[in-house]
Design an enzyme around this catalytic site. Structure first.
Site, PDB file in Angstrom:
ATOM      1  CE  LYS A  32      65.291  -7.571   6.183  1.00 57.58           C
ATOM      2  NZ  LYS A  32      66.433  -6.789   6.644  1.00 57.58           N
ATOM      3  CD  GLU A  64      60.165 -12.350   3.109  1.00 56.93           C
ATOM      4  OE1 GLU A  64      60.466 -13.041   4.097  1.00 56.93           O
ATOM      5  OE2 GLU A  64      59.737 -11.184   3.192  1.00 56.93           O
ATOM      6  CG  ASN A  66      61.179  -2.536  -1.575  1.00 52.83           C
ATOM      7  OD1 ASN A  66      60.044  -2.989  -1.533  1.00 52.83           O
ATOM      8  ND2 ASN A  66      62.068  -2.934  -2.471  1.00 52.83           N
ATOM      9  CD  GLU A 114      59.446  -2.538   9.205  1.00 51.41           C
ATOM     10  OE1 GLU A 114      59.434  -3.041   8.058  1.00 51.41           O
ATOM     11  OE2 GLU A 114      60.026  -1.480   9.478  1.00 51.41           O
ATOM     12  CD  GLU A 141      62.878  -5.344   8.240  1.00 51.72           C
ATOM     13  OE1 GLU A 141      64.040  -5.775   8.219  1.00 51.72           O
ATOM     14  OE2 GLU A 141      62.502  -4.372   7.559  1.00 51.72           O
ATOM     15  CG  ASN A 149      63.219  -2.179  11.557  1.00 57.43           C
ATOM     16  OD1 ASN A 149      64.216  -2.551  10.937  1.00 57.43           O
ATOM     17  ND2 ASN A 149      62.066  -1.982  10.972  1.00 57.43           N
ATOM     18  CG  PHE A 155      60.562   9.761  -7.366  1.00 58.42           C
ATOM     19  CD1 PHE A 155      59.987  10.538  -6.379  1.00 58.42           C
ATOM     20  CD2 PHE A 155      59.736   9.196  -8.327  1.00 58.42           C
ATOM     21  CE1 PHE A 155      58.618  10.766  -6.352  1.00 58.42           C
ATOM     22  CE2 PHE A 155      58.373   9.406  -8.316  1.00 58.42           C
ATOM     23  CZ  PHE A 155      57.811  10.189  -7.320  1.00 58.42           C
TER      24      PHE A 155
END
Length: 672
Positions: A116, A200, A235, A275, A288, A290, A348
């Site tokens: 990254k 970041e 995320n 993205e 980033e 992918n 979850f």
């Protein structure tokens, strides 16, 4: 064209690749671990090779084992799917050395974009808008805190080699940086074998929007529109759609052109995704790239008519793209809901076990990737089957349910109906939550950010409270079903020749805190159910024992998942899980006098919330703990879960230690 390809993956993505390869006349090879010996992708492939124990780091991500399988079968090319070895440049290099084609981008592009920090520098040089942040690697938590203070909170802690939400944390203050930094490093190490971190700025009110690109080895490239992926939990994407309800043509064009500029800067060739985070003013920032096929690629296929897997194979074979940017059009709207083996009613948390029932809604038979739909479509990409096992060793996603419609409203309505008709039993799953999202006003209006779940479900998911008008329709349907079941029962008993006289017309239906008095007037084609003076006409082909009921109530079709309980049904629909009692007036009168059964008191116990491995226990007997204090860490499905104290207390007994494998509700700690 290749004669035989090996799919270095498992689950639904392996099945997805196999389908296109078979349509192209290409033989397929599957690989499998001990846990996947009877998996669907193994059954679908022409050949299958065993590669080791269940743990991914001893099977699916061991390059030598995959290379042995390639050698054994004579495969000419390898498709890596997503995850595992899909973005490992050493794997691409090993294939190249063996003279085997990699159905993915060049190793140099994987290396550049897989890190990254490096990818952000390259993006800046290519003229791509980027998020402010610290470009160097972070040595320890103290340095992370110092850097975060310089950037300004909130910040995002990210694994340099990360993806899929692994090794990623948002930190709003110093304490969250210190705690999250180590947890993210541990997750990154476990998932990618690389624990390097960077930081970041976290953009507030963000939307997660990505651009699908496709490039060949001859310098040609196109972008295939965008996907909105803002509905996320920890995320991890949950619901995706294409196109985005937020972008305008000008922003789409700018994002697409910058994505291609980045791809050309690294000599990209294959399908890939760039993205972006997009703020409320449509400013967009590179996140980033992918260098692989994305989980959510089906929605792009649905609106473009492009089979991404087919073109990946053709590009790897050396063919030139058969179309250009001017040929790309976006048609209609597509939705994707990820079915996860996780229990939304338990925060979850992952769920494992046997799928005692797995009945997806019927797919549209004439649809296939590479064809632009002309009528509503249901597509379900899956890697499981009824009777199969959901393992603790792999990602909890078990299927991707997709719908297409001529516009967004039609795609959403199609998804609502498909979710209601999706039958899953034996494990915890997130179908109720997905239904709740489809009916949520913010989602329906397209006004969501990546904080949607956190903001709209701050106390977790506890089911859906349906409006009274909908409860009344369900009550009428259940009254009609109960009458049918009672007629069936009297016929079986054989106690009366004229069963119509046995079954009464007056019933009391209770559900969701509501009480409805219903009177039924039945005929050969259905029943008129009168509730509060309103006549609701119920028509259905449902018979006792059916676990799915499609019932027209006054002309509106509702889909109900049905389980029989004493004096009624358990009904699941539109995200609600309802206990529906249908009683005679006398039974209802007596039931009102019955005391309510209270659940057992577990307030002095720390229970394991999921099947998993104890990573560590942070307290000892006699320790006094404070509310919110970390007590233990449980690892399940590649994620670390921190268990915290709900209130102050003193530990009286420790029942588990690091390395122990626990089941759901096993007692970890006891308190005085």
């Amino acid at each position: 064209m290749f004669k035989k390809i090996l799919i270095a993956n498992r689950g639904e993505i392996a099945c997805r690749v196999i389908k296109t390869a078979q349509r192209m006349g290409i033989a397929t090879v599957a690989v499998y671990s001990d846990a996947d010996r009877n998996a669907l992708h193994v059954k679908m492939a022409d050949e299958a090779v065993h590669i080791g124990p269940p743990q991914a780091n001893r099977s699916y991500i061991v390059i030598d084992k995959i290379m042995d399988a390639v050698k054994q079968t004579g495969a000419e090319a390898v498709h890596p799917g997503y995850g595992f070895l899909s973005e490992n440049p050493k794997f691409a290099e090993a294939l190249e050395a063996a003279g085997v084609a990699f159905i993915g981008p060049p190793k140099g592009a994987i290396t550049s974009m897989g890190d990254k920090i490096t990818s952000k520098k390259i993006a800046q040089e290519a003229g791509v808008s980027t998020v402010p942040g610290h470009m160097g690697l972070i040595a320890d938590a103290d340095e992370a805190i110092e850097i975060s203070g310089q950037i300004g909170y909130p910040v995002m802690l990210k694994a340099s080699a990360g993806g899929g939400g692994k090794g990623m944390r948002i930190a709003w203050d110093e304490s969250e940086v210190r705690e999250g930094f180590q947890a993210s490093k541990n997750e990154a190490k476990a998932s990618f074998g690389d624990d390097r971190m960077f930081i970041e700025k976290f953009v507030t009110q963000p939307r997660h929007i990505e651009i699908q690109i496709l490039c060949d080895k001859h310098g040609n490239g196109v972008y295939l529109g965008e996907r909105e992926c803002s509905i996320q939990r920890r995320n991890q994407k949950v619901v995706e759609e294409a196109p985005s309800p937020f972008l305008d043509p000008e922003t789409r064009k700018a994002m697409g052109e910058q994505s291609l500029a980045l791809a050309h800067a690294v000599g990209y060739a294959s399908a890939g995704t760039v993205e972006f985070i997009v703020d409320g003013d449509r400013n967009f920032y590179f996140l980033e790239m992918n260098t692989r096929l994305q989980v959510e690629h089906p929605v792009t296929e649905l609106i473009t008519g492009v089979d991404l897997v087919e073109h990946m194979i053709r590009v790897a074979y050396g063919e030139t793209l058969s179309f250009g940017q001017d040929d790309v059009t976006l048609n209609g709207w597509a939705m994707e809901s990820r079915l996860y083996a996780e229990d939304p009613y338990r925060g979850f948390l992952p769920s494992i076990g046997r799928l005692t029932r797995y009945r997806p809604p019927a797919e549209t038979p004439e649809y296939q990737p590479g064809v632009v739909p002309s009528a509503p479509v249901v597509r379900n990409d899956t890697g499981v089957f009824e009777g199969g096992e959901i393992s603790m060793y792999y990602d909890p996603m078990i299927a991707k349910l997709c719908t297409w419609g001529p516009d967004r409203a039609a795609a959403i309505e199609g998804m609502r109906n498909a979710l209601d008709g999706f039958e899953v039993e034996g494990i915890g799953h997130n179908l109720p939550f997905l239904s709740a999202v489809m009916d949520h006003p913010k989602f329906v209006a397209g006004k969501m950010t990546t904080a949607f779940i956190e903001e709209e479900f701050p106390d977790g998911f506890n089911g859906v409270d349906l409006a009274e008008v909908h409860l009344k329709r369900i009550a009428a349907a259940c009254a009609a079903m109960h009458r049918v079941a009672e007629i069936r029962r009297t016929r079986v008993s054989g106690r009366m020749d004229n069963h119509e006289r046995k079954v009464g017309a007056d019933w009391v239906v209770t559900l969701g805190g509501h009480r409805f008095e219903a009177t039924i007037d039945a005929d050969r084609d259905g029943a008129d159910v009168t509730i509060d003076g309103e006549i609701l006409r119920c028509e259905s082909l449902w018979t006792p024992g059916d676990m799915l009921a499609r019932i027209a109530v006054s002309g509106e079709v509702i889909v109900l998942k049905v389980s029989k309980i004493s004096q009624g049904f358990r009904i699941r629909t539109r995200g609600a899980d309802l206990k529906v009692n249908v009683r005679t007036p006398r039974q209802a009168e007596l039931a009102a006098l019955m005391p309510e059964k209270l659940p057992p008191d577990t307030s002095k116990l720390l229970l394991c919330p999921m099947p998993g491995l104890i990573v560590r226990v942070d307290v000892a007997e006699g320790d006094e703990v404070q509310e919110g204090q970390a007590l233990a860490v449980v690892e399940a499905m590649k994620m670390e879960n921190i268990l915290r104290a709900e209130k102050r207390g003193v530990v009286s007994k420790v029942n588990a230690a690091a390395g122990d494998s626990l089941a759901v509700d096993d007692v970890i700690l006891e308190f005085e």
